[in-house]
Structure formats: C-alpha cells, structure tokens
Write a protein that holds these residues in place. Structure first.
Motif, mmCIF file in Angstrom:
data_model
loop_
_atom_site.group_PDB
_atom_site.id
_atom_site.type_symbol
_atom_site.label_atom_id
_atom_site.label_comp_id
_atom_site.label_asym_id
_atom_site.label_seq_id
_atom_site.Cartn_x
_atom_site.Cartn_y
_atom_site.Cartn_z
ATOM 1 N N GLU A 1 0.854 -1.180 0.000
ATOM 2 C CA GLU A 1 0.000 0.000 0.000
ATOM 3 C C GLU A 1 0.899 1.242 0.000
ATOM 4 N N GLU A 2 0.479 2.282 -0.689
ATOM 5 C CA GLU A 2 1.309 3.479 -0.786
ATOM 6 C C GLU A 2 1.669 4.035 0.583
ATOM 7 N N LYS A 3 0.746 3.923 1.549
ATOM 8 C CA LYS A 3 0.999 4.462 2.881
ATOM 9 C C LYS A 3 2.135 3.727 3.598
ATOM 10 N N GLU A 4 2.487 2.526 3.128
ATOM 11 C CA GLU A 4 3.595 1.774 3.731
ATOM 12 C C GLU A 4 4.955 2.311 3.308
ATOM 13 N N LEU A 5 4.987 3.091 2.234
ATOM 14 C CA LEU A 5 6.249 3.550 1.662
ATOM 15 C C LEU A 5 6.631 4.921 2.202
ATOM 16 N N LEU B 1 22.307 -0.270 2.941
ATOM 17 C CA LEU B 1 21.078 0.512 3.049
ATOM 18 C C LEU B 1 20.222 0.243 1.817
ATOM 19 N N VAL B 2 18.942 -0.047 2.031
ATOM 20 C CA VAL B 2 18.004 -0.266 0.922
ATOM 21 C C VAL B 2 16.729 0.515 1.205
ATOM 22 N N SER B 3 16.240 1.213 0.195
ATOM 23 C CA SER B 3 14.970 1.931 0.299
ATOM 24 C C SER B 3 14.026 1.487 -0.805
ATOM 25 N N ILE B 4 12.758 1.362 -0.458
ATOM 26 C CA ILE B 4 11.686 1.057 -1.407
ATOM 27 C C ILE B 4 10.735 2.238 -1.377
ATOM 28 N N THR B 5 10.543 2.892 -2.526
ATOM 29 C CA THR B 5 9.786 4.144 -2.549
ATOM 30 C C THR B 5 8.776 4.164 -3.695
ATOM 31 N N THR B 6 8.020 5.230 -3.736
ATOM 32 C CA THR B 6 7.181 5.520 -4.900
ATOM 33 C C THR B 6 8.063 6.157 -5.976
ATOM 34 N N PRO B 7 7.618 6.141 -7.234
ATOM 35 C CA PRO B 7 8.405 6.788 -8.298
ATOM 36 C C PRO B 7 8.625 8.280 -8.055
ATOM 37 N N GLU B 8 7.647 8.942 -7.441
ATOM 38 C CA GLU B 8 7.738 10.393 -7.260
ATOM 39 C C GLU B 8 8.782 10.794 -6.214
ATOM 40 N N MET C 1 11.495 -8.256 -10.098
ATOM 41 C CA MET C 1 10.953 -8.896 -8.893
ATOM 42 C C MET C 1 9.436 -8.913 -8.862
ATOM 43 N N ASN C 2 8.789 -8.181 -9.772
ATOM 44 C CA ASN C 2 7.342 -7.968 -9.749
ATOM 45 C C ASN C 2 6.922 -7.395 -8.400
ATOM 46 N N ALA C 3 7.582 -6.322 -8.006
ATOM 47 C CA ALA C 3 7.303 -5.634 -6.746
ATOM 48 C C ALA C 3 6.516 -4.363 -7.046
ATOM 49 N N ARG C 4 5.307 -4.287 -6.525
ATOM 50 C CA ARG C 4 4.407 -3.193 -6.872
ATOM 51 C C ARG C 4 3.793 -2.551 -5.624
ATOM 52 N N PHE C 5 3.106 -1.435 -5.843
ATOM 53 C CA PHE C 5 2.337 -0.813 -4.768
ATOM 54 C C PHE C 5 1.011 -0.336 -5.333
ATOM 55 N N ARG C 6 0.035 -0.196 -4.447
ATOM 56 C CA ARG C 6 -1.283 0.282 -4.845
ATOM 57 C C ARG C 6 -1.383 1.748 -4.449
ATOM 58 N N PRO C 7 -1.475 2.668 -5.427
ATOM 59 C CA PRO C 7 -1.564 4.091 -5.098
ATOM 60 C C PRO C 7 -2.784 4.396 -4.239
ATOM 61 N N ALA C 8 -2.645 5.352 -3.348
ATOM 62 C CA ALA C 8 -3.753 5.748 -2.481
ATOM 63 C C ALA C 8 -4.942 6.193 -3.320
ATOM 64 N N GLY C 9 -6.116 5.694 -2.980
ATOM 65 C CA GLY C 9 -7.330 6.065 -3.692
ATOM 66 C C GLY C 9 -7.591 5.268 -4.946
ATOM 67 N N ASP C 10 -6.715 4.310 -5.263
ATOM 68 C CA ASP C 10 -6.894 3.472 -6.453
ATOM 69 C C ASP C 10 -7.040 2.025 -5.993
ATOM 70 N N ALA C 11 -8.270 1.532 -5.977
ATOM 71 C CA ALA C 11 -8.534 0.204 -5.426
ATOM 72 C C ALA C 11 -8.068 -0.917 -6.340
#
Length: 426
Positions: free
Chosen positions: A246-250, A286-293, A364-374
C-alpha cells in the motif's frame, strides 16, 4: 529490466541510452523478437477462435446430416489442434528469447548523469574535511597491521587462499565496533529498520537485483540451488519480491550488517596487497523502497546517511557522480563516496549509492497500490547504498589516525564501542 512497452514507443531513446553507456544499439534486435512473439500470439489466438467456431459448425453440419461438410470441418479442427499443441512450445521459446534479451540490457541513465567512458570521467560533487598532515611518512594499513601483529595474511592464505585476511585482538574488535556504530547510526538517527537476512539466496533473488544472469562469474555458488550474497542489497531488496504494498507503507528503509562474498573476477593484479579487495568482507547495506515520485529525493537522502558515518569519524572524503560508462548495470544514477587514504595517497571508494527506478522492481514484480486506487498498481522504485563498507572504513581509520610509533588513535565516536580505549597497538 526495462519495460518492453517503453522500448516499442522509444526505440531511438533506448539506443541513445545504450550508446551513452558504451554499449551497442539493441532496439532493432529486441523489437524483432517482440514482433515475432506478438505475431505468434496473434496467430494462436486466431487459431483458437477458428477452432471454436469450426466446432460449432461441425455440430450444425451433423444436425443437418451434412456428413461431408462435417468431415471437412473435423479435419480442419484436427489440424488446428496439432498446430496449437506445438504452438505452446514455440510461445515459451519466444517468451524466453525476449526475457533473455531484456535481462542483459542495462538501466537507462538519468538525463543529469555525466557522459563518459570510465572513472576518469566521473564528476566531483562535493568534498568534506581536510587531509591530515603528518610529521612522518604515513604507512599503508597492511604495513601497520602486520607490524603490530594484528593482521595476518599468511595464515589466511593457508586457510583459504589469496584475498583473505585474519584480524586479531584490538583490530578485530575495532572492525566489529565500526559495524555496530554504523548500524546504530542508521537505525537510531536515519530511520532504517535493522534486518538480519540469509546469506544464501536462490537464483530468483539474484535475478531480481540484476546480478544474474550477467554477473554470474562475480559470484560464489554454494551447491545446486544457492549462492552466497555479494551484498545484503540482494536479500533486503527482495523482501518486497512479488508483493503488492500500500502506498501508505512507503518508503520502506532496511539496513543490515552482513558478510559479503565476491569472486573478484576480472580483478587479477589489482589491489593484491592488503585488504582493499577481498573475497569476503563485511558491509552495512542501506536499501529503500519508494514511490516513483520520491525516489530521486530519497537518493540524496541516502547519500547523506552514508556521509554522516564518515563525518562522525572525522574522515576526509569526496563524493563523485559516476559517469555513464562507470555506472553499475542496474543503476539510473550513482554517487560514489571516496575516502582519502594517506598511506596510499589516493581516494578509494568506500560507499556507492544508487537509484534504480523500477528496473529491479520489474524483475521482482514488486508493486504498490496508489492511495485512492482500489484496482491499479504501479512498480515501486528501489535504491541501495553502502553505509558503509566496514573493511574499507577500518582501513581509512587505520591510515588516517596512525601515529609514528605504529599505534592508531581511535576516533572518539568509536570509543564507547571499544570500552573507552583511546589508542590501538599491539
């Protein structure tokens, strides 16, 4: 891995990016495989549709007692079934051909990455601290360590061969102190979550972070199914493998102190003295997982986290932006931190901090669900960096804080980890 849809829409941009990296153009080859695969898939779909419609026509012909038409249609269906039986294998072959071709394409450099062929074309970004002045000729780390009987290369060679070392007594403790100091800094001050990951990983994990298939010769294989990690980047980044966050996790931020294992293929004759280039060494990753923005800002932040370690230790260093020809395979942009070694009279890499965009996430097929997009998902962005290489930091401390009598003054930041000890000697 690069997006095939992006390559279809931007073949010239791909070839320009490869040229910047000193690699040959590949768009024509990639698109040729892709077009053959897509044409085959379309042919299969058309055959399946024809099989279904012909099957219905057979029923109608039989109902109308038109045995001749039914027989013709049945022969056609049999031929289609035979084609489809072989078509599945052909599709797998074409899928693999495309995946293999994409797997060896490097990441596309960001626009602000300087063009160049090798380390000579890297661009200095900043410098911190000053070179220390000595009233004697500074020694290299191995001269200090061997003279004080704290560093043993001969026994290590008997045990394991070249590019190994045994550290003893206070020097072994100092290396342990450095690793603990770095972990405490990154967890308490920089918001990273400490992880103790496996040191053995499978092919898929190394493929996900782009060490496989291209760099297999740089790795140590352990049995039929596992490899020793070349860096904790591999297990830490793969923690989000095949996940939908979920986007809020990032952002997710992980750190780990682990041994790292590298074959150093292609490094024959380089740094053969001392412990600068070892088959086994410790590193805080150090490893970070973020949104594209947010990934570009995270890259600058991660650089600052790595720099903080050296600043606390009062080590002189510089930051360089790697040019396109010196940048790692999976990186969009990389900063190297190069610490000054008085004994060598040279700057040497102690940390490399990279932003990879969605290059690893696609593998890795690692994705996130943007906030407000079910329903929709996007690929995450990944970053990795050394925070820092413990062995090289040990070298820098030994050479920077050496004394004429062969002892080494322990930086104040490390003394709490050394029981208050202020000086290291035999």
């Amino acid at each position: 891995m690069l997006d095939i849809k992006w390559i279809r829409d931007n073949p010239a941009a791909l070839d320009r990016a490869l040229t910047r990296r000193g690699a040959p153009p590949a768009a024509e080859i990639i698109l040729g495989i892709d077009e053959e695969r897509r044409a085959h898939i379309q042919k299969v779909q058309s055959a399946q549709e024809r099989r279904n419609s012909a099957s219905k026509e057979i029923g109608k012909a039989k109902a109308a007692k038109d045995e001749a038409t039914a027989a013709t249609l049945m022969a056609e269906v049999a031929g289609i079934k035979d084609f489809l039986a072989h078509a599945e294998e052909d599709e797998r072959r074409l899928d693999k051909a495309l995946a293999d071709a994409l797997a060896v394409l490097p990441n596309v450099p960001l626009d602000d990455v300087p063009n160049g062929r090798d380390e000579k074309d890297n661009v200095e970004k900043s410098m911190s601290g000053q070179k220390r002045l000595y009233g004697f000729e500074p020694k290299e780390h191995f001269e200090i360590g061997v003279a004080e009987k704290l560093m043993d290369f001969e026994t290590a060679a008997k045990l394991s061969g070249s590019r190994f070392v045994i550290l003893k007594a206070g020097l072994a403790r100092l290396e342990r102190a450095l690793g603990q100091f770095m972990l405490d800094t990154h967890t308490a001050e920089h918001g990273y979550t400490e992880v103790q990951p496996p040191l053995l990983v499978r092919d898929d994990a190394l493929y996900g972070t782009a060490q496989l298939p291209k760099f297999a010769e740089d790795l140590f294989k352990a049995g039929d199914q596992h490899w020793l990690i070349p860096t904790a980047e591999v297990p830490l980044t793969n923690m989000v493998r095949e996940a939908i966050l979920e986007e809020k996790e990032l952002p997710l931020r992980f750190t780990a102190l682990t041994p790292c294992f590298r074959s150093e293929a292609g490094s024959a004759g380089r740094d053969t003295r001392g412990m600068l280039r070892q088959h086994q060494f410790d590193k805080v990753e150090l490893v970070s997982i973020t949104t594209p923005e947010t990934s570009i800002a995270e890259h600058e932040r991660m650089l600052g986290c790595a720099e903080a370690v050296l600043q606390k230790l009062d080590l002189h260093y510089r930051v360089v932006t790697l040019c396109t020809g010196d940048m790692g395979f999976g990186a969009q942009k990389t900063y190297d931190i190069e610490v000054w070694l008085p004994g060598q009279k040279a700057y040497r890499e102690i940390s490399s901090v990279s932003v990879c965009g969605d290059f690893q996430a696609r593998r890795m097929n690692a994705r996130f669900r943007p906030a407000g997009d079910a329903k929709g998902t996007r690929f995450v962005h990944t970053l990795n960096g050394s925070g820092t290489a413990v062995g090289r930091c040990l070298i820098a401390v030994m050479e920077t804080f050496q004394n004429e009598d062969g002892s080494v003054t322990i930086p104040p930041a490390l003394r709490p980890y050394m029981g208050g000890l202020e000086k290291l000697d035999a």
